[in-house]
Design an enzyme around this catalytic site. Structure first.
Site, PDB file in Angstrom:
ATOM      1  N   SER A  43      25.385  -5.101 -22.400  1.00 46.45           N
ATOM      2  CA  SER A  43      24.567  -6.135 -23.024  1.00 46.45           C
ATOM      3  C   SER A  43      23.854  -6.967 -21.951  1.00 46.45           C
ATOM      4  O   SER A  43      23.166  -6.411 -21.093  1.00 46.45           O
ATOM      5  CB  SER A  43      25.440  -6.996 -23.940  1.00 46.45           C
ATOM      6  OG  SER A  43      24.664  -7.757 -24.826  1.00 46.45           O
ATOM      7  N   ASP A  83      23.901  -0.353 -33.485  1.00 41.79           N
ATOM      8  CA  ASP A  83      23.920  -1.663 -32.831  1.00 41.79           C
ATOM      9  C   ASP A  83      23.106  -2.672 -33.632  1.00 41.79           C
ATOM     10  O   ASP A  83      21.917  -2.466 -33.888  1.00 41.79           O
ATOM     11  CB  ASP A  83      23.339  -1.518 -31.414  1.00 41.79           C
ATOM     12  CG  ASP A  83      23.697  -2.673 -30.503  1.00 41.79           C
ATOM     13  OD1 ASP A  83      23.733  -3.827 -30.992  1.00 41.79           O
ATOM     14  OD2 ASP A  83      23.920  -2.415 -29.310  1.00 41.79           O
ATOM     15  N   HIS A  97      27.664  -2.288 -31.138  1.00 41.33           N
ATOM     16  CA  HIS A  97      27.290  -2.861 -29.844  1.00 41.33           C
ATOM     17  C   HIS A  97      28.451  -2.880 -28.853  1.00 41.33           C
ATOM     18  O   HIS A  97      28.232  -3.154 -27.674  1.00 41.33           O
ATOM     19  CB  HIS A  97      26.778  -4.295 -30.064  1.00 41.33           C
ATOM     20  CG  HIS A  97      26.212  -4.950 -28.847  1.00 41.33           C
ATOM     21  ND1 HIS A  97      25.112  -4.464 -28.170  1.00 41.33           N
ATOM     22  CD2 HIS A  97      26.600  -6.075 -28.170  1.00 41.33           C
ATOM     23  CE1 HIS A  97      24.841  -5.243 -27.142  1.00 41.33           C
ATOM     24  NE2 HIS A  97      25.723  -6.222 -27.109  1.00 41.33           N
TER      25      HIS A  97
END
Length: 286
Positions: free
Chosen positions: A105, A229, A256
């Site tokens: 991320s 995601d 995610h």
């Protein structure tokens, strides 16, 4: 759990808390795992266990204000402050050591800065559902858009007062299961809800990469997409891949947080990526 993870697909692509343990093995790799906003080194517990069980070295870093680091996220104004634990770890490595750096991320920003500062110490940089940019501005493609979940999607902190922009943010607890951990085991969602901390958005928004881009371009990059995601959506990931193409792109059919939802597939994929990068390096030196 392994049977429910599916199969990864691949397409050709155009203070410090390192918590390091090492069970020596022939051709062992050193993995440096970097969390995303709000998480900490704790989120890698499944991946660390699997990699170390295979005889590899793993370093998990807590960035400033994350995990066991006691810095208040609302006081962090620069990305350099936030990412200092990773930079210090990289600086401490022997000059002849090359590591596999994995950023999840917003941890992709941390990996990119490390690639600029220590290109010779990185064998391959892996972006896991991560922000992957090269120019001196954080692109909209890598910024989560949770507007469809309503105005209360984030729990915001206002370290400079409510008349100023927020200084920290965390996905609202009631949305974690739906947004961040939608294919993860419920017990991991519960764990995350207990351990997540506000992320220093003021520091992240200040990220700039002004160093030698040519050096960073010399670091091999691999992107791992996450197809279910809801944070960095697949189309956002595709936009970043198109703008700065990595050497390879893989895809996992998960949320995610593949360190929770697809740990066996993810760890196996990381081992394959590391082995391929090591083989390529060995071939180029012959």
């Amino acid at each position: 759990m392994g049977s429910s993870e599916g199969t990864p697909s691949t397409a050709a692509g155009s203070g410090i808390s390192t918590n390091t343990c090492w069970a020596p093995a022939e051709s062992a790799h050193h993995f440096v795992l970097v969390h995303g906003i709000g998480h900490g080194s704790w989120c890698w517990y499944r991946i660390r266990t699997l990699l170390e069980s295979s005889g590899h070295r793993v370093s998990c870093v807590d960035l400033a204000s994350a995990g066991v680091d006691r810095t208040d996220a609302n006081t962090l104004e620069s990305f350099g402050e936030y990412n200092r634990p990773l930079i210090d770890l990289m600086a401490s490595l022997p000059e002849n050591e090359q590591v596999v750096v994995v950023g999840h991320s917003a941890g992709g920003l941390s990996v990119t800065e490390a690639s600029h500062k220590f290109p010779n110490k990185i064998r391959v940089a892996v972006y896991l559902a991560a922000t992957m940019i090269i120019i001196n501005i954080v692109l909209v493609q890598g910024t989560p858009d949770l507007s469809s979940y309503g105005e209360n999607a984030y729990e915001l902190g206002f370290g400079k007062g409510t008349n100023n922009p927020p200084t920290s943010a965390k996905v609202a607890t009631h949305l974690l299961r739906e947004v961040v951990y939608n294919t993860s085991p419920p017990e991991d969602c519960t764990l995350a809800a207990m351990l997540l901390k506000p992320g220093p958005i003021m520091a992240l928004q200040s990220a700039r990469f002004d160093d030698d881009h040519e050096a960073a371009e010399g670091v091999e990059r691999v992107y791992i997409k996450t197809m279910q995601d809801n944070v960095v959506k697949p189309e956002q990931q595709d936009a970043m891949i198109k703008r700065w193409p990595p050497s390879k792109v893989y895809a996992l059919d998960c949320d995610h947080s593949p360190f929770f939802s697809s740990p066996f597939l993810l760890s196996g994929l990381l081992l394959n990526i590391a082995a391929a990068a090591a083989a390529a390096a060995a071939g180029s030196s012959n």
